[in-house]
Scaffold this active site. Structure first.
Site, PDB file in Angstrom:
ATOM      1  N   ARG A 170     -31.694  18.456  -5.289  1.00 31.96           N
ATOM      2  CA  ARG A 170     -30.670  19.422  -4.301  1.00 31.96           C
ATOM      3  C   ARG A 170     -31.669  20.340  -3.394  1.00 31.96           C
ATOM      4  NH1 ARG A 170     -26.025  22.693  -7.058  1.00 31.96           N
ATOM      5  NH2 ARG A 170     -27.603  23.836  -8.235  1.00 31.96           N
ATOM      6  N   LYS A 192     -19.937  21.147  -7.712  1.00 36.59           N
ATOM      7  CA  LYS A 192     -18.833  22.056  -7.458  1.00 36.59           C
ATOM      8  C   LYS A 192     -18.567  22.445  -5.816  1.00 36.59           C
ATOM      9  CE  LYS A 192     -20.045  25.268 -10.341  1.00 36.59           C
ATOM     10  NZ  LYS A 192     -21.088  24.786 -11.023  1.00 36.59           N
ATOM     11  N   ARG A 238     -29.903  27.698 -17.226  1.00 34.02           N
ATOM     12  CA  ARG A 238     -28.696  27.680 -16.730  1.00 34.02           C
ATOM     13  C   ARG A 238     -27.854  26.925 -17.727  1.00 34.02           C
ATOM     14  NH1 ARG A 238     -29.532  26.188 -11.003  1.00 34.02           N
ATOM     15  NH2 ARG A 238     -27.372  26.395 -10.506  1.00 34.02           N
ATOM     16  N   ARG A 281     -33.701  25.872  -4.216  1.00 33.12           N
ATOM     17  CA  ARG A 281     -33.355  27.126  -4.714  1.00 33.12           C
ATOM     18  C   ARG A 281     -34.371  27.751  -5.744  1.00 33.12           C
ATOM     19  NH1 ARG A 281     -27.006  26.680  -5.744  1.00 33.12           N
ATOM     20  NH2 ARG A 281     -27.703  27.745  -7.523  1.00 33.12           N
ATOM     21  N   ARG A 317     -16.928  32.444 -14.589  1.00 32.59           N
ATOM     22  CA  ARG A 317     -17.879  31.703 -15.383  1.00 32.59           C
ATOM     23  C   ARG A 317     -18.100  32.547 -16.911  1.00 32.59           C
ATOM     24  NH1 ARG A 317     -21.540  30.310 -10.747  1.00 32.59           N
ATOM     25  NH2 ARG A 317     -23.049  28.784 -11.449  1.00 32.59           N
TER      26      ARG A 317
HETATM   27  P1  AMP Z   1     -23.997  28.767  -8.080  1.00 36.21           P
HETATM   28  O1  AMP Z   1     -24.484  28.532  -6.743  1.00 36.21           O
HETATM   29  O2  AMP Z   1     -22.723  28.905  -8.244  1.00 36.21           O
HETATM   30  O3  AMP Z   1     -24.767  27.749  -8.972  1.00 36.21           O
HETATM   31  O4  AMP Z   1     -24.645  30.315  -8.829  1.00 36.21           O
HETATM   32  C1  AMP Z   1     -25.880  30.501  -8.737  1.00 36.21           C
HETATM   33  C2  AMP Z   1     -26.250  31.717  -9.644  1.00 36.21           C
HETATM   34  O5  AMP Z   1     -25.625  32.859  -9.257  1.00 36.21           O
HETATM   35  C3  AMP Z   1     -25.842  31.611 -11.037  1.00 36.21           C
HETATM   36  O6  AMP Z   1     -26.896  30.963 -11.904  1.00 36.21           O
HETATM   37  C4  AMP Z   1     -25.703  33.071 -11.626  1.00 36.21           C
HETATM   38  O7  AMP Z   1     -26.830  33.693 -11.765  1.00 36.21           O
HETATM   39  C5  AMP Z   1     -25.107  33.599 -10.010  1.00 36.21           C
HETATM   40  N1  AMP Z   1     -23.662  33.656 -10.335  1.00 36.21           N
HETATM   41  C6  AMP Z   1     -22.763  32.772  -9.417  1.00 36.21           C
HETATM   42  N2  AMP Z   1     -21.629  32.954  -9.793  1.00 36.21           N
HETATM   43  C7  AMP Z   1     -21.458  33.852 -10.896  1.00 36.21           C
HETATM   44  C8  AMP Z   1     -20.510  34.206 -11.605  1.00 36.21           C
HETATM   45  N3  AMP Z   1     -19.148  33.932 -11.236  1.00 36.21           N
HETATM   46  N4  AMP Z   1     -20.814  35.123 -12.657  1.00 36.21           N
HETATM   47  C9  AMP Z   1     -21.931  35.218 -12.858  1.00 36.21           C
HETATM   48  N5  AMP Z   1     -23.176  34.935 -12.360  1.00 36.21           N
HETATM   49  C10 AMP Z   1     -22.803  34.083 -11.249  1.00 36.21           C
END
Ligand code: AMP
Length: 211
Positions: free
Chosen positions: A123, A13, A167, A156, A88
């Site tokens: 990653r 993404k 996740r 990360r 999400r």
């Molecule tokens: P990402 O970088 O998009 O993979 O997001 C990393 C983490 O941030 C996720 O695993 C969630 O813990 C949190 N997170 C990011 N976006 C959201 C969202 N829209 N709703 C809830 N948690 C989020």
């Protein structure tokens, strides 16, 4: 143009959002990057979000919704954006609908769990600007340093195998159902997320031409 990129963690993404942003000239909004920056800067919202993120859980909807409302009110998003990592949950999808943002398409990057686990293990991400790298297919030019801003590129905390397993469980339980939500509204564009980066971008651009 207002786009959402949807898919499991590791689907690409962030990578596709950055490429499309450069190509189409519209900004991206990544909730993950916003939260990581808030953690880095020691802001209260970051402190609240960190425990959920490290455990591979979703940050509560009320926190996400207030962050997104504030960020989207910035002038730079007035003519369009690419949402990466939001919505999400069903509640977040409904929040966007209630804001009347008028989404043009939801690009769903379709990829298997086993491919996700493989990709995430290689990653690396820049904690400063959010640029994403893959040690196997797209490493930083200088080892450990971001090509864009020169900051440290790291693994990360939530990309560790145990957090990734969690996740994926959370994704299937809470995020995957919104695929049908957008399909029933005629907004869903499914893209094969198993291909390499370039082919995936080509498939997305082709799909956007046909909108
Ligand atoms: P990402 O970088 O998009 O993979 O997001 C990393 C983490 O941030 C996720 O695993 C969630 O813990 C949190 N997170 C990011 N976006 C959201 C969202 N829209 N709703 C809830 N948690 C989020």
């Amino acid at each position: 143009m207002k786009l959402i990129i949807l898919g499991p963690p590791g689907a690409g993404k962030g990578t596709q959002a950055a490429l499309l942003s450069a190509r189409l000239g519209i900004p991206t909004l990544s909730t993950g990057n916003i939260l990581r920056a808030a953690i880095n800067e020691g802001r209260p919202v970051g402190l609240k979000a960190k425990e959920y993120m490290d455990a591979g859980k979703l940050v509560p909807d009320d926190i996400i919704i207030s962050v997104v409302k504030e960020v989207l009110s910035d002038e730079k998003y007035k003519d369009g954006y690419i949402l990466d990592g939001i919505p999400r949950t069903q509640i977040q999808a409904e929040m966007l609908e209630n804001m009347n943002v008028g989404i043009d398409a939801v690009l769903f990057l379709d990829i298997s769990d086993s491919r996700v686990q493989k990709r995430i293990s290689s990653r690396r991400v820049c904690l400063h600007c959010g640029a994403t790298y893959s040690l196997s297919s797209f490493p930083p030019k200088k080892k450990g340093l971001c090509d864009v801003c020169g900051s440290d590129v790291v693994n990360r905390d939530d990309d560790k195998p145990e957090a990734v397993k969690e996740r994926l469980i959370v994704y299937h339980a809470q995020t995957a159902p919104i695929i049908d939500y957008y399909r029933s509204r005629g907004k869903l564009v499914a893209i094969d997320g198993m291909s390499d980066v370039e082919d995936t971008t080509k498939a997305i651009l082709k799909a956007l031409e046909n909108l």
